[in-house]
Design a protein around this motif. Sequence first.
Motif, short mmCIF file in Angstrom:
data_model
loop_
_atom_site.label_atom_id
_atom_site.label_comp_id
_atom_site.label_asym_id
_atom_site.label_seq_id
_atom_site.Cartn_x
_atom_site.Cartn_y
_atom_site.Cartn_z
N ASP A 78 16.50 -5.71 0.46
CA ASP A 78 17.11 -4.43 0.10
C ASP A 78 17.07 -4.23 -1.41
N TRP A 79 17.37 -5.28 -2.17
CA TRP A 79 17.29 -5.17 -3.64
C TRP A 79 15.86 -4.93 -4.09
N GLU A 80 14.90 -5.61 -3.46
CA GLU A 80 13.49 -5.40 -3.82
C GLU A 80 13.07 -3.96 -3.55
N TYR A 81 13.51 -3.42 -2.41
CA TYR A 81 13.23 -2.04 -2.05
C TYR A 81 13.82 -1.09 -3.09
N ALA A 82 15.09 -1.31 -3.45
CA ALA A 82 15.76 -0.46 -4.43
C ALA A 82 15.08 -0.56 -5.79
N ALA A 83 14.72 -1.76 -6.20
CA ALA A 83 14.04 -1.95 -7.49
C ALA A 83 12.69 -1.23 -7.51
N GLU A 84 11.96 -1.35 -6.41
CA GLU A 84 10.66 -0.66 -6.31
C GLU A 84 10.86 0.86 -6.36
N ALA A 85 11.87 1.35 -5.67
CA ALA A 85 12.15 2.79 -5.68
C ALA A 85 12.52 3.27 -7.08
N PHE A 86 13.35 2.50 -7.78
CA PHE A 86 13.72 2.89 -9.13
C PHE A 86 12.52 2.84 -10.07
N GLN A 87 11.66 1.86 -9.88
CA GLN A 87 10.44 1.80 -10.70
C GLN A 87 9.61 3.06 -10.47
N ALA A 88 9.44 3.44 -9.21
CA ALA A 88 8.70 4.66 -8.90
C ALA A 88 9.40 5.88 -9.49
N PHE A 89 10.72 5.88 -9.44
CA PHE A 89 11.51 6.99 -9.97
C PHE A 89 11.27 7.16 -11.47
N THR A 90 11.12 6.06 -12.19
CA THR A 90 10.90 6.15 -13.64
C THR A 90 9.56 6.78 -13.96
N GLU A 91 8.67 6.82 -12.99
CA GLU A 91 7.33 7.36 -13.22
C GLU A 91 7.19 8.82 -12.81
N ILE A 92 8.27 9.42 -12.31
CA ILE A 92 8.25 10.83 -11.91
C ILE A 92 8.28 11.70 -13.16
N ASP A 93 7.41 12.68 -13.16
CA ASP A 93 7.40 13.70 -14.21
C ASP A 93 7.97 14.98 -13.60
#
Length: 131
Positions: free
Chosen positions: A80-95
């Motif tokens: 679950d933490w890995e999923y959340a971390a991956e989602a936040f990483q993707a979130f940082t790349e949203i323009d």
Amino acid sequence: MSRFTRTVSVLGAGAMALALTACGGDDSSEYCDLITDTEEDFSSALSGDPTDPENSDVMQDLADRMNEIADAAPDDVQGDWEYAAEAFQAFTEIDPEDPASLEGMEQYADMDTRMQNISDQVSEECDIEFG
């Protein structure tokens, strides 16, 4: 609600869930300490708009910290933490100016469930409640 708004709402809610309130307990494990440190390091930053370009470095730092927590997390919640971390990483790349940057974000539709699993486990393991 637009796809961007939904994505920001889901991931923003996850970010806001990391504004933690310690409820006592003496657990000094690396995992619980990282979670407590995250609250101390990011609580004021998380009160703002996660899509504001001014917050992009903070959001990246939070994504990095979530990876650290995932590495230290017990097996039952590590995924679950890995999923959340991956989602936040993707979130940082949203323009926010480029709707195409949202492509693939639907894979994080399970964020609410994952954050609830994390919240429940952190409450039990570390005596910390998500605020």
